[in-house]
Design a protein around this motif. Structure first.
Motif: not given
Length: 204
Positions: A49-74
């Motif tokens: 993430q420090g190199m601005c690479d995408p998290w990718g899967v499965p980190r996109m599902l496992n990431g510990q994010v809070a606040g307004p950017h903490s959503t995953l839309e299906i």
């Protein structure tokens, strides 16, 4: 839209260590994350993430994010299911037209892999291959190779509750397949088809 719980809720929850091979342990030891149980100052770490690479899967599902950017839309559109992560504005496609996973040498490794989905009773099962090994499984720096296979199982427990579990198979780094803890998502009121996580237990 699915939401993620705040990171501190997970950090004190004990988890069983992954069954590393010797090569997997060595790769894990080289990873210096900016988050999670082994948090290190970003300037001296090597978190993708420090190199601005995408998290990718499965980190996109496992990431510990809070606040307004903490959503995953299906979003289901015909024979494709889209998953949009508000964090980094990333998305993936799951093909649901009955196709099988291709051979690994037929797929170019990508951050989010190549995914197909199907229903097993009341469970939506997503199987994926073709991952770019630059990504990690989660914030703690668990590694994977390009040969990793991921299975995700989504099941509605009731009208407002969605459960996710994941299984990682990657023989070079892990001596056996291992399963994540479960993650529970709650429907977010006021959003159409929107969800918020109440129990974040998917860390690997």
């Amino acid at each position: 839209i699915l939401g993620q719980a705040a990171a501190p809720r997970k950090l004190d929850v004990p988890t069983e260590e992954a069954p590393f091979t010797k090569a997997g342990q060595a790769a894990f030891d080289k990873n210096i994350p900016s988050y999670g149980r082994r948090i290190t100052a970003p300037r001296i770490g090597n978190d993708p993430q420090g190199m601005c690479d995408p998290w990718g899967v499965p980190r996109m599902l496992n990431g510990q994010v809070a606040g307004p950017h903490s959503t995953l839309e299906i979003l289901v559109a015909g024979f494709r299911t889209f998953m949009f992560s508000d964090w980094h504005h990333n998305f993936r496609i799951v093909y649901t037209d009955g196709r099988k996973l291709p051979n690994k040498d037929e797929v170019e490794p990508k951050f989010n892999g190549y995914s197909v989905g199907s229903w097993e009773g009341d469970t939506f099962v997503v199987k994926s291959i073709g991952f770019d090994e630059r990504t990690w499984l989660d914030h703690n720096g668990y590694p994977h190779t390009e040969d990793m296979q991921l299975e995700e199982r989504y099941r509605k427990l009731d009208a407002d509750t969605l459960e996710l579990t994941e299984t990682i198979t990657d023989p070079e780094y892990y001596s056996k397949p291992f399963k994540s803890d479960r993650k529970i998502w709650k429907l977010m009121k006021g959003w159409e088809k929107a969800w918020r996580s109440e129990e974040h237990t998917s860390e690997l």
